[in-house]
Motif scaffolding. Structure first.
Motif, PDB file in Angstrom:
ATOM      1  N   VAL A  94      11.494  -2.638  -2.393  1.00  7.53           N
ATOM      2  CA  VAL A  94      11.146  -3.386  -1.182  1.00  7.53           C
ATOM      3  C   VAL A  94       9.878  -2.797  -0.559  1.00  7.53           C
ATOM      4  CG1 VAL A  94      11.945  -4.014   1.136  1.00  7.53           C
ATOM      5  CG2 VAL A  94      13.547  -4.000  -0.770  1.00  7.53           C
ATOM      6  N   GLN A  95       9.762  -1.482  -0.600  1.00  3.57           N
ATOM      7  CA  GLN A  95       8.579  -0.832  -0.038  1.00  3.57           C
ATOM      8  C   GLN A  95       7.308  -1.280  -0.753  1.00  3.57           C
ATOM      9  OE1 GLN A  95      11.356   0.839  -0.951  1.00  3.57           O
ATOM     10  NE2 GLN A  95      12.123   1.802   0.896  1.00  3.57           N
ATOM     11  N   TRP A  96       7.345  -1.288  -2.075  1.00  5.84           N
ATOM     12  CA  TRP A  96       6.175  -1.713  -2.841  1.00  5.84           C
ATOM     13  C   TRP A  96       5.877  -3.187  -2.607  1.00  5.84           C
ATOM     14  CZ3 TRP A  96       2.049   0.321  -4.639  1.00  5.84           C
ATOM     15  CH2 TRP A  96       2.030   1.643  -5.045  1.00  5.84           C
ATOM     16  N   ALA A  97       6.895  -4.016  -2.509  1.00  6.43           N
ATOM     17  CA  ALA A  97       6.678  -5.438  -2.251  1.00  6.43           C
ATOM     18  C   ALA A  97       5.937  -5.625  -0.929  1.00  6.43           C
ATOM     19  CB  ALA A  97       8.010  -6.184  -2.250  1.00  6.43           C
ATOM     20  N   ASN A  98       6.313  -4.856   0.078  1.00  7.49           N
ATOM     21  CA  ASN A  98       5.654  -4.952   1.373  1.00  7.49           C
ATOM     22  C   ASN A  98       4.205  -4.480   1.287  1.00  7.49           C
ATOM     23  OD1 ASN A  98       5.830  -5.782   4.047  1.00  7.49           O
ATOM     24  ND2 ASN A  98       6.347  -3.753   4.788  1.00  7.49           N
ATOM     25  N   ILE A  99       3.958  -3.428   0.551  1.00  6.00           N
ATOM     26  CA  ILE A  99       2.585  -2.929   0.376  1.00  6.00           C
ATOM     27  C   ILE A  99       1.741  -3.961  -0.368  1.00  6.00           C
ATOM     28  CG2 ILE A  99       1.200  -1.205  -0.872  1.00  6.00           C
ATOM     29  CD1 ILE A  99       3.405   0.844  -0.053  1.00  6.00           C
ATOM     30  N   VAL A 100       2.267  -4.515  -1.428  1.00 10.34           N
ATOM     31  CA  VAL A 100       1.529  -5.507  -2.215  1.00 10.34           C
ATOM     32  C   VAL A 100       1.189  -6.732  -1.365  1.00 10.34           C
ATOM     33  CG1 VAL A 100       1.737  -7.126  -4.151  1.00 10.34           C
ATOM     34  CG2 VAL A 100       2.406  -4.740  -4.443  1.00 10.34           C
ATOM     35  N   SER A 101       2.116  -7.154  -0.521  1.00 11.71           N
ATOM     36  CA  SER A 101       1.860  -8.342   0.296  1.00 11.71           C
ATOM     37  C   SER A 101       0.803  -8.100   1.368  1.00 11.71           C
ATOM     38  CB  SER A 101       3.157  -8.851   0.919  1.00 11.71           C
ATOM     39  OG  SER A 101       3.642  -7.953   1.884  1.00 11.71           O
ATOM     40  N   HIS A 102       0.455  -6.854   1.623  1.00  8.96           N
ATOM     41  CA  HIS A 102      -0.581  -6.501   2.604  1.00  8.96           C
ATOM     42  C   HIS A 102      -1.799  -5.859   1.944  1.00  8.96           C
ATOM     43  CE1 HIS A 102       2.956  -6.892   5.202  1.00  8.96           C
ATOM     44  NE2 HIS A 102       2.078  -7.236   6.123  1.00  8.96           N
ATOM     45  N   TRP A 103      -1.948  -6.070   0.653  1.00 11.16           N
ATOM     46  CA  TRP A 103      -2.986  -5.378  -0.113  1.00 11.16           C
ATOM     47  C   TRP A 103      -4.393  -5.614   0.420  1.00 11.16           C
ATOM     48  CZ3 TRP A 103      -2.105  -1.466  -3.123  1.00 11.16           C
ATOM     49  CH2 TRP A 103      -3.165  -0.951  -3.875  1.00 11.16           C
ATOM     50  N   ASP A 104      -4.731  -6.853   0.782  1.00  9.29           N
ATOM     51  CA  ASP A 104      -6.083  -7.135   1.274  1.00  9.29           C
ATOM     52  C   ASP A 104      -6.387  -6.354   2.548  1.00  9.29           C
ATOM     53  OD1 ASP A 104      -6.569  -8.858  -0.849  1.00  9.29           O
ATOM     54  OD2 ASP A 104      -6.040 -10.652   0.280  1.00  9.29           O
ATOM     55  N   GLU A 105      -5.416  -6.294   3.441  1.00  8.75           N
ATOM     56  CA  GLU A 105      -5.571  -5.518   4.675  1.00  8.75           C
ATOM     57  C   GLU A 105      -5.774  -4.037   4.358  1.00  8.75           C
ATOM     58  OE1 GLU A 105      -2.882  -4.078   8.487  1.00  8.75           O
ATOM     59  OE2 GLU A 105      -1.997  -5.429   7.000  1.00  8.75           O
ATOM     60  N   LEU A 106      -4.980  -3.507   3.441  1.00  9.38           N
ATOM     61  CA  LEU A 106      -5.085  -2.090   3.068  1.00  9.38           C
ATOM     62  C   LEU A 106      -6.429  -1.796   2.417  1.00  9.38           C
ATOM     63  CD1 LEU A 106      -1.479  -1.641   1.705  1.00  9.38           C
ATOM     64  CD2 LEU A 106      -2.374  -0.808   3.890  1.00  9.38           C
ATOM     65  N   GLU A 107      -6.885  -2.706   1.587  1.00 13.44           N
ATOM     66  CA  GLU A 107      -8.185  -2.531   0.944  1.00 13.44           C
ATOM     67  C   GLU A 107      -9.309  -2.512   1.984  1.00 13.44           C
ATOM     68  OE1 GLU A 107     -10.819  -4.415  -2.698  1.00 13.44           O
ATOM     69  OE2 GLU A 107      -9.180  -5.588  -1.874  1.00 13.44           O
ATOM     70  N   ASN A 152     -11.882   0.559   2.683  1.00 13.01           N
ATOM     71  CA  ASN A 152     -13.338   0.413   2.663  1.00 13.01           C
ATOM     72  C   ASN A 152     -13.981   0.887   3.962  1.00 13.01           C
ATOM     73  OD1 ASN A 152     -13.723  -0.517   0.013  1.00 13.01           O
ATOM     74  ND2 ASN A 152     -13.096  -2.561   0.611  1.00 13.01           N
ATOM     75  N   LEU A 153     -13.295   0.715   5.078  1.00 14.76           N
ATOM     76  CA  LEU A 153     -13.816   1.210   6.353  1.00 14.76           C
ATOM     77  C   LEU A 153     -13.840   2.733   6.405  1.00 14.76           C
ATOM     78  CD1 LEU A 153     -12.065  -1.163   8.916  1.00 14.76           C
ATOM     79  CD2 LEU A 153     -14.521  -1.027   8.439  1.00 14.76           C
ATOM     80  N   GLU A 154     -12.887   3.359   5.745  1.00 11.05           N
ATOM     81  CA  GLU A 154     -12.724   4.809   5.893  1.00 11.05           C
ATOM     82  C   GLU A 154     -13.118   5.642   4.673  1.00 11.05           C
ATOM     83  OE1 GLU A 154      -9.346   5.500   9.073  1.00 11.05           O
ATOM     84  OE2 GLU A 154      -8.512   4.619   7.238  1.00 11.05           O
ATOM     85  N   LYS A 155     -13.489   5.006   3.590  1.00 13.36           N
ATOM     86  CA  LYS A 155     -13.724   5.756   2.348  1.00 13.36           C
ATOM     87  C   LYS A 155     -14.857   6.760   2.424  1.00 13.36           C
ATOM     88  CE  LYS A 155     -16.652   2.276   0.221  1.00 13.36           C
ATOM     89  NZ  LYS A 155     -16.780   1.321  -0.852  1.00 13.36           N
ATOM     90  N   ASP A 156     -15.790   6.551   3.316  1.00 15.34           N
ATOM     91  CA  ASP A 156     -16.935   7.464   3.415  1.00 15.34           C
ATOM     92  C   ASP A 156     -16.812   8.470   4.556  1.00 15.34           C
ATOM     93  OD1 ASP A 156     -18.214   6.266   1.206  1.00 15.34           O
ATOM     94  OD2 ASP A 156     -19.025   4.680   2.486  1.00 15.34           O
ATOM     95  N   ASN A 157     -15.595   8.616   5.104  1.00 17.97           N
ATOM     96  CA  ASN A 157     -15.407   9.617   6.166  1.00 17.97           C
ATOM     97  C   ASN A 157     -15.824  10.988   5.653  1.00 17.97           C
ATOM     98  OD1 ASN A 157     -14.429   7.798   7.993  1.00 17.97           O
ATOM     99  ND2 ASN A 157     -12.296   8.443   7.860  1.00 17.97           N
TER     100      ASN A 157
END
Length: 52
Positions: free
Chosen positions: A6-19, A23-28
């Motif tokens: 269930v945890q992975w399903a929730n992460i996958v369904s929000h993948w675009d948001e997580l990506e 991208n906003l934080e990758k160069d911190n």
């Protein structure tokens, strides 16, 4: 991955948001991504509460 848990399903369904957060934080300069990490924790906790 959605079928793994269930945890992975929730992460996958929000993948675009997580990506987008990644991208906003990758160069911190300190190598951290606090918003992404916080959102992943929230999604995991949501899935756990739904699964109970």
């Amino acid at each position: 991955m959605s079928a793994v848990s269930v945890q992975w399903a929730n992460i996958v369904s929000h993948w675009d948001e997580l990506e987008s957060l990644y991208n906003l934080e990758k160069d911190n300069s300190n190598g951290t991504a606090p918003r992404l990490y916080r959102r992943l924790r929230e999604l995991r906790e949501q899935a756990v509460s739904v699964d109970e």
